[in-house]
Design a protein around this motif. Structure first.
Motif, PDB file in Angstrom:
ATOM      1  N   GLY A 283       0.799  -1.226   0.000  1.00 23.87           N
ATOM      2  CA  GLY A 283       0.000   0.000   0.000  1.00 23.87           C
ATOM      3  C   GLY A 283       0.827   1.269   0.000  1.00 23.87           C
ATOM      4  N   TRP A 284       1.866   1.295   0.855  1.00 24.34           N
ATOM      5  CA  TRP A 284       2.644   2.522   0.928  1.00 24.34           C
ATOM      6  C   TRP A 284       3.390   2.831  -0.362  1.00 24.34           C
ATOM      7  CZ3 TRP A 284       2.474   7.042   2.504  1.00 24.34           C
ATOM      8  CH2 TRP A 284       3.555   7.892   2.320  1.00 24.34           C
ATOM      9  N   PRO A 285       4.077   1.891  -0.999  1.00 30.94           N
ATOM     10  CA  PRO A 285       4.748   2.249  -2.258  1.00 30.94           C
ATOM     11  C   PRO A 285       3.780   2.809  -3.309  1.00 30.94           C
ATOM     12  CG  PRO A 285       5.604   0.174  -1.442  1.00 30.94           C
ATOM     13  CD  PRO A 285       4.421   0.526  -0.570  1.00 30.94           C
ATOM     14  N   ALA A 286       2.584   2.264  -3.371  1.00 30.73           N
ATOM     15  CA  ALA A 286       1.600   2.788  -4.337  1.00 30.73           C
ATOM     16  C   ALA A 286       1.173   4.204  -3.960  1.00 30.73           C
ATOM     17  CB  ALA A 286       0.391   1.864  -4.397  1.00 30.73           C
ATOM     18  N   MET A 287       0.945   4.432  -2.664  1.00 29.45           N
ATOM     19  CA  MET A 287       0.545   5.764  -2.212  1.00 29.45           C
ATOM     20  C   MET A 287       1.687   6.762  -2.412  1.00 29.45           C
ATOM     21  SD  MET A 287      -1.731   7.748  -0.950  1.00 29.45           S
ATOM     22  CE  MET A 287      -2.975   6.699  -0.248  1.00 29.45           C
ATOM     23  N   GLN A 288       2.907   6.342  -2.115  1.00 27.02           N
ATOM     24  CA  GLN A 288       4.056   7.226  -2.270  1.00 27.02           C
ATOM     25  C   GLN A 288       4.251   7.620  -3.738  1.00 27.02           C
ATOM     26  OE1 GLN A 288       7.931   5.628  -1.248  1.00 27.02           O
ATOM     27  NE2 GLN A 288       8.544   7.622  -0.444  1.00 27.02           N
TER      28      GLN A 288
ATOM     29  N   GLN B 243       6.827  12.351   4.186  1.00 28.77           N
ATOM     30  CA  GLN B 243       7.430  11.716   5.353  1.00 28.77           C
ATOM     31  C   GLN B 243       6.424  11.596   6.491  1.00 28.77           C
ATOM     32  OE1 GLN B 243      10.671  13.857   7.154  1.00 28.77           O
ATOM     33  NE2 GLN B 243      11.482  11.998   8.106  1.00 28.77           N
ATOM     34  N   GLY B 244       5.661  12.642   6.728  1.00 32.52           N
ATOM     35  CA  GLY B 244       4.649  12.608   7.783  1.00 32.52           C
ATOM     36  C   GLY B 244       3.574  11.565   7.500  1.00 32.52           C
ATOM     37  N   LEU B 245       3.120  11.498   6.262  1.00 35.57           N
ATOM     38  CA  LEU B 245       2.131  10.491   5.894  1.00 35.57           C
ATOM     39  C   LEU B 245       2.711   9.085   5.995  1.00 35.57           C
ATOM     40  CD1 LEU B 245       0.417  12.243   2.851  1.00 35.57           C
ATOM     41  CD2 LEU B 245      -0.568  11.818   5.115  1.00 35.57           C
ATOM     42  N   ALA B 246       3.977   8.923   5.648  1.00 36.75           N
ATOM     43  CA  ALA B 246       4.621   7.605   5.742  1.00 36.75           C
ATOM     44  C   ALA B 246       4.656   7.118   7.186  1.00 36.75           C
ATOM     45  CB  ALA B 246       6.038   7.656   5.170  1.00 36.75           C
TER      46      ALA B 246
ATOM     47  N   LYS C 248       1.927   7.939  -5.952  1.00 41.21           N
ATOM     48  CA  LYS C 248       0.893   8.942  -6.268  1.00 41.21           C
ATOM     49  C   LYS C 248       1.249  10.304  -5.680  1.00 41.21           C
ATOM     50  CE  LYS C 248      -2.937   5.767  -6.874  1.00 41.21           C
ATOM     51  NZ  LYS C 248      -4.279   5.368  -6.463  1.00 41.21           N
ATOM     52  N   LEU C 249       1.778  10.294  -4.468  1.00 41.15           N
ATOM     53  CA  LEU C 249       2.182  11.555  -3.845  1.00 41.15           C
ATOM     54  C   LEU C 249       3.316  12.213  -4.635  1.00 41.15           C
ATOM     55  CD1 LEU C 249       2.076  10.466  -0.103  1.00 41.15           C
ATOM     56  CD2 LEU C 249       0.597  12.174  -1.192  1.00 41.15           C
ATOM     57  N   GLN C 250       4.268  11.413  -5.084  1.00 43.81           N
ATOM     58  CA  GLN C 250       5.379  11.955  -5.866  1.00 43.81           C
ATOM     59  C   GLN C 250       4.891  12.485  -7.211  1.00 43.81           C
ATOM     60  OE1 GLN C 250       8.091   8.634  -5.770  1.00 43.81           O
ATOM     61  NE2 GLN C 250       9.057   9.341  -3.883  1.00 43.81           N
ATOM     62  N   ALA C 251       3.956  11.769  -7.829  1.00 37.02           N
ATOM     63  CA  ALA C 251       3.406  12.221  -9.111  1.00 37.02           C
ATOM     64  C   ALA C 251       2.647  13.538  -8.955  1.00 37.02           C
ATOM     65  CB  ALA C 251       2.487  11.151  -9.694  1.00 37.02           C
ATOM     66  N   ALA C 252       2.093  13.771  -7.772  1.00 41.02           N
ATOM     67  CA  ALA C 252       1.366  15.012  -7.506  1.00 41.02           C
ATOM     68  C   ALA C 252       2.291  16.108  -6.975  1.00 41.02           C
ATOM     69  CB  ALA C 252       0.252  14.751  -6.500  1.00 41.02           C
ATOM     70  N   ASN C 253       3.589  15.815  -6.945  1.00 44.77           N
ATOM     71  CA  ASN C 253       4.592  16.765  -6.437  1.00 44.77           C
ATOM     72  C   ASN C 253       4.318  17.198  -5.004  1.00 44.77           C
ATOM     73  OD1 ASN C 253       6.204  16.824  -8.795  1.00 44.77           O
ATOM     74  ND2 ASN C 253       4.721  18.195  -9.760  1.00 44.77           N
ATOM     75  N   ALA C 254       3.883  16.255  -4.165  1.00 42.98           N
ATOM     76  CA  ALA C 254       3.671  16.547  -2.749  1.00 42.98           C
ATOM     77  C   ALA C 254       5.020  16.825  -2.098  1.00 42.98           C
ATOM     78  CB  ALA C 254       2.986  15.364  -2.066  1.00 42.98           C
ATOM     79  N   PRO C 255       5.077  17.799  -1.215  1.00 45.73           N
ATOM     80  CA  PRO C 255       6.352  18.120  -0.551  1.00 45.73           C
ATOM     81  C   PRO C 255       6.902  16.913   0.221  1.00 45.73           C
ATOM     82  CG  PRO C 255       4.686  19.789  -0.070  1.00 45.73           C
ATOM     83  CD  PRO C 255       3.992  18.673  -0.786  1.00 45.73           C
ATOM     84  N   ALA C 256       8.219  16.849   0.307  1.00 47.61           N
ATOM     85  CA  ALA C 256       8.880  15.715   0.955  1.00 47.61           C
ATOM     86  C   ALA C 256       8.469  15.580   2.418  1.00 47.61           C
ATOM     87  CB  ALA C 256      10.395  15.864   0.844  1.00 47.61           C
ATOM     88  N   ASP C 257       8.311  16.722   3.133  1.00 49.00           N
ATOM     89  CA  ASP C 257       7.933  16.632   4.544  1.00 49.00           C
ATOM     90  C   ASP C 257       6.512  16.092   4.706  1.00 49.00           C
ATOM     91  OD1 ASP C 257       6.939  19.031   3.474  1.00 49.00           O
ATOM     92  OD2 ASP C 257       6.964  20.041   5.421  1.00 49.00           O
ATOM     93  N   LEU C 258       5.623  16.396   3.764  1.00 53.40           N
ATOM     94  CA  LEU C 258       4.279  15.840   3.796  1.00 53.40           C
ATOM     95  C   LEU C 258       4.332  14.329   3.557  1.00 53.40           C
ATOM     96  CD1 LEU C 258       1.179  16.038   3.847  1.00 53.40           C
ATOM     97  CD2 LEU C 258       1.276  16.567   1.397  1.00 53.40           C
TER      98      LEU C 258
END
Length: 129
Positions: free
Chosen positions: A27-32, A46-49, A34-44
């Motif tokens: 689940g996490w690799p798939a979510m990560q 990390q917090g979600l992880a 998507k977050l990277q594709a949306a250009n989510a900030p690294a700190d966001l």
């Protein structure tokens, strides 16, 4: 605890353990991604992880505790209904609440199936006077 109800608890606990592994390892690799594709900030990210992996750890701990409780019931030893009942209620409640808030998604069976099995199993614990 009746063996048939203990067996349902064992199945529910094993499903919960499998869900835990899938949650963190798949689940996490798939979510990560998507977050990277949306250009989510690294700190966001990390917090979600951290929260995501804590959820996986909690599912693992709940699964292990329920497995031990159901195994004790299977072997004819005293097994408290409280532990499996609370975990089952939490899983089932989360699944139902998510369905109400977001609409039905078959993915919710990940929460509902082990939750309902644990709730049913909890009904088989001996009553104390």
């Amino acid at each position: 605890m009746k063996r048939s109800l203990a067996a349902l608890g064992l199945v529910g606990a094993v499903l919960l353990l499998a869900d835990s592994a899938a949650h963190s390892l798949l689940g996490w690799p798939a979510m990560q991604a998507k977050l990277q594709a949306a250009n989510a900030p690294a700190d966001l990210q990390q917090g979600l992880a951290m929260g995501w992996h804590f959820g996986g750890l909690a599912m693992l701990v709940f699964g292990l505790l329920c497995l031990q409780t159901a195994w004790a019931g299977w072997r004819g030893r005293h097994a408290s209904a409280l532990l499996m009942g609370v975990v089952g209620l939490a899983m089932t409640g989360f699944g139902v609440g998510s369905a109400v808030l977001t609409g039905w998604d078959p993915f919710l069976l990940v929460f509902l199936l082990p939750g309902v099995l644990l709730l049913i199993s909890a009904t088989g614990a001996p009553k104390r006077d």
